[in-house]
Design a protein around this motif. Sequence first.
Motif, mmCIF file in Angstrom:
data_model
loop_
_atom_site.group_PDB
_atom_site.id
_atom_site.type_symbol
_atom_site.label_atom_id
_atom_site.label_comp_id
_atom_site.label_asym_id
_atom_site.label_seq_id
_atom_site.Cartn_x
_atom_site.Cartn_y
_atom_site.Cartn_z
ATOM 1 N N ILE A 1 0.862 -1.182 0.000
ATOM 2 C CA ILE A 1 0.000 0.000 0.000
ATOM 3 C C ILE A 1 0.897 1.231 0.000
ATOM 4 N N PRO A 2 0.851 2.051 -1.046
ATOM 5 C CA PRO A 2 1.736 3.216 -1.108
ATOM 6 C C PRO A 2 1.311 4.293 -0.119
ATOM 7 N N SER A 3 2.266 5.124 0.243
ATOM 8 C CA SER A 3 1.965 6.245 1.142
ATOM 9 C C SER A 3 1.945 7.574 0.412
ATOM 10 N N TYR A 4 2.426 7.593 -0.836
ATOM 11 C CA TYR A 4 2.417 8.799 -1.659
ATOM 12 C C TYR A 4 1.732 8.440 -2.985
ATOM 13 N N VAL A 5 0.568 9.025 -3.227
ATOM 14 C CA VAL A 5 -0.219 8.680 -4.410
ATOM 15 C C VAL A 5 -0.569 9.949 -5.181
ATOM 16 N N GLU A 6 -0.291 9.907 -6.477
ATOM 17 C CA GLU A 6 -0.756 10.943 -7.395
ATOM 18 C C GLU A 6 -1.760 10.298 -8.346
ATOM 19 N N VAL A 7 -2.810 11.016 -8.682
ATOM 20 C CA VAL A 7 -3.830 10.444 -9.555
ATOM 21 C C VAL A 7 -4.395 11.519 -10.467
ATOM 22 N N ASN A 8 -4.588 11.159 -11.741
ATOM 23 C CA ASN A 8 -5.436 12.004 -12.578
ATOM 24 C C ASN A 8 -6.637 11.175 -13.015
ATOM 25 N N PHE A 9 -7.797 11.674 -12.670
ATOM 26 C CA PHE A 9 -9.054 10.993 -12.926
ATOM 27 C C PHE A 9 -9.589 11.286 -14.332
ATOM 28 N N ASN A 10 -9.156 12.400 -14.923
ATOM 29 C CA ASN A 10 -9.873 12.944 -16.062
ATOM 30 C C ASN A 10 -8.908 13.776 -16.900
ATOM 31 N N HIS A 11 -9.019 13.744 -18.226
ATOM 32 C CA HIS A 11 -8.121 14.549 -19.050
ATOM 33 C C HIS A 11 -8.766 15.877 -19.460
ATOM 34 N N ALA A 12 -9.916 16.222 -18.881
ATOM 35 C CA ALA A 12 -10.549 17.503 -19.198
ATOM 36 C C ALA A 12 -9.621 18.647 -18.792
ATOM 37 N N CYS A 13 -9.330 19.546 -19.739
ATOM 38 C CA CYS A 13 -8.437 20.669 -19.448
ATOM 39 C C CYS A 13 -8.748 21.817 -20.389
ATOM 40 N N ASN A 14 -8.646 23.033 -19.860
ATOM 41 C CA ASN A 14 -8.920 24.237 -20.646
ATOM 42 C C ASN A 14 -7.675 24.789 -21.327
ATOM 43 N N LEU A 15 -6.501 24.159 -21.131
ATOM 44 C CA LEU A 15 -5.265 24.625 -21.761
ATOM 45 C C LEU A 15 -4.776 23.636 -22.814
ATOM 46 N N LYS A 16 -3.917 24.156 -23.694
ATOM 47 C CA LYS A 16 -3.219 23.325 -24.677
ATOM 48 C C LYS A 16 -1.722 23.636 -24.554
ATOM 49 N N CYS A 17 -1.116 23.177 -23.472
ATOM 50 C CA CYS A 17 0.298 23.452 -23.238
ATOM 51 C C CYS A 17 1.128 22.847 -24.368
ATOM 52 N N SER A 18 2.157 23.570 -24.789
ATOM 53 C CA SER A 18 2.895 23.187 -25.986
ATOM 54 C C SER A 18 3.490 21.800 -25.888
ATOM 55 N N TYR A 19 3.867 21.360 -24.691
ATOM 56 C CA TYR A 19 4.516 20.058 -24.554
ATOM 57 C C TYR A 19 3.545 18.962 -24.108
ATOM 58 N N CYS A 20 2.251 19.257 -24.075
ATOM 59 C CA CYS A 20 1.272 18.284 -23.597
ATOM 60 C C CYS A 20 0.743 17.445 -24.754
ATOM 61 N N SER A 21 -0.303 16.645 -24.476
ATOM 62 C CA SER A 21 -0.834 15.739 -25.484
ATOM 63 C C SER A 21 -2.312 15.477 -25.215
ATOM 64 N N PRO A 22 -3.015 14.861 -26.173
ATOM 65 C CA PRO A 22 -4.430 14.528 -25.956
ATOM 66 C C PRO A 22 -4.675 13.600 -24.773
ATOM 67 N N GLN A 23 -3.663 12.852 -24.338
ATOM 68 C CA GLN A 23 -3.856 11.974 -23.184
ATOM 69 C C GLN A 23 -4.105 12.761 -21.906
ATOM 70 N N PHE A 24 -3.630 14.010 -21.873
ATOM 71 C CA PHE A 24 -3.727 14.810 -20.657
ATOM 72 C C PHE A 24 -4.523 16.093 -20.846
ATOM 73 N N SER A 25 -5.035 16.327 -22.047
ATOM 74 C CA SER A 25 -5.762 17.565 -22.303
ATOM 75 C C SER A 25 -6.841 17.341 -23.350
ATOM 76 N N SER A 26 -8.077 17.530 -22.939
ATOM 77 C CA SER A 26 -9.196 17.425 -23.884
ATOM 78 C C SER A 26 -9.123 18.535 -24.938
ATOM 79 N N SER A 27 -8.565 19.692 -24.589
ATOM 80 C CA SER A 27 -8.421 20.771 -25.558
ATOM 81 C C SER A 27 -7.444 20.387 -26.669
ATOM 82 N N TRP A 28 -6.352 19.712 -26.289
ATOM 83 C CA TRP A 28 -5.413 19.196 -27.285
ATOM 84 C C TRP A 28 -6.116 18.172 -28.180
ATOM 85 N N GLN A 29 -6.887 17.293 -27.561
ATOM 86 C CA GLN A 29 -7.567 16.265 -28.338
ATOM 87 C C GLN A 29 -8.516 16.887 -29.364
#
Length: 458
Positions: A125-153
Amino acid sequence: MSKSNFMNKAEQMQAQLGPALCLAKWKQVSLHLTTGMNNSCYHPPLHTIPTEDLADNPGQLHNTPHKKAQRVLMLKNERPSECQYCWNMEDLGQMSDRHYRSGEPWAVVDLEKIKNSTGDEDDIIPSYVEVNFNHACNLKCSYCSPQFSSSWQSEVDQLGAYPTSTPHNDPKHFVGNRQPIPARESNPYVDAFWAWWPTLYPQLKHFRMTGGEPLMDRNTYRVFDYVLALPKPDLHLNVTSNFSVEDALFEKYLGYVKRLCNTNIEHFMQYVSLDTGNFPQAEYIRHGLDGARLIDNVLRYLDEVPARNSMTFIITMNNLSVPGLQSLMEWILALRQTFSDTYQRVWFDTPVLRTPAWQSLQILPESYAYQLEKTADFMEANLETSADPFHGFKDYEVQRLRRDIAWMREGQKQDNSVARADFYRFFSEHDRRRGTDFLQTFPEMRAWWAECKTLAQQ
């Protein structure tokens, strides 16, 4: 000046870990539930979470067969190839993130237990957890991708891939398990997370929500409601945001944070993504960012949220960060002097960007490394002191930036002509699609732009 406690602990772990062990492989996990992927920190590539038996054993979100195999290698003093970033840093004589991470209290408490384990034992059982539930995002950061941003998609679905040497963010690539599961559809990984949550929550020390944009996701507020109903006095609750969402949504979020910081949790950490202190340039790098709104929201958070909280700027070190990095450090220094009193309230980190290659620090000429050295010198000239704590920079913050510079210079020895040509191809298309103007925004990079243009046209 004496070394910080954080640096001392990292150096102690350097000796105790040996040549290959990293406690993050056991005690930390980043869960990308939109695509069913997992890694222990952001350095190794993501790997797939098997769905077999996941409904019956949701702990497999963390304890994948792949990760268990990497643990076995580490316990044999063998370096897993997926952790090459840290090995490169260490081979350059630098402290690596495995030393820093493993030296933190949430990890080091299990050092002896992990060293005496087999690596492929029962689920951890980890003690440090990061999670992304959803790729909905209002930005299209230049180094991002559709996996992490619905705007990119939405953009690439409409206009297609960018014309780099290998077509970038090609919609044909994001199929199968690379295609994010929309929030409106059933997601077995999110279902497994909520099934695992009652088991996970009592063991958590740090829980961090990323995205996408977490302020836009209903799961963020579901977590908040759970914590408010069942406060955990040793919990560090963390959220990463672009701090550039619409006003009504920010008001809702800020109201929740105020309530959480008035309940019985250890700490609330607000991460804010910002890559430079030149705000027109920041808006270019992270397309859709509203610099004025971000500044206002940062100041409101620091002014209005009560005790047991702090803020960390996540500075993704890419080649467009360099011109305005020192101005960002100057702003952070001013914020520390204004808002840090009895504890350090304003933090930052400088992780390096490695992909896409055309935004890497490593493809820039030496003059840019020299510019970063001047920023590191500025930080070193403004270190905190025992007589005036919390108002200057930490020794390890300077060391981390110098580590980034060492990594940058190591990459400069390679042939980066393809990546430089792709820099021009990508940002020329960026300007055409998004109505931006690189040379107007980055006039100090005119010579670099011309060099990249020549390579692209050859």
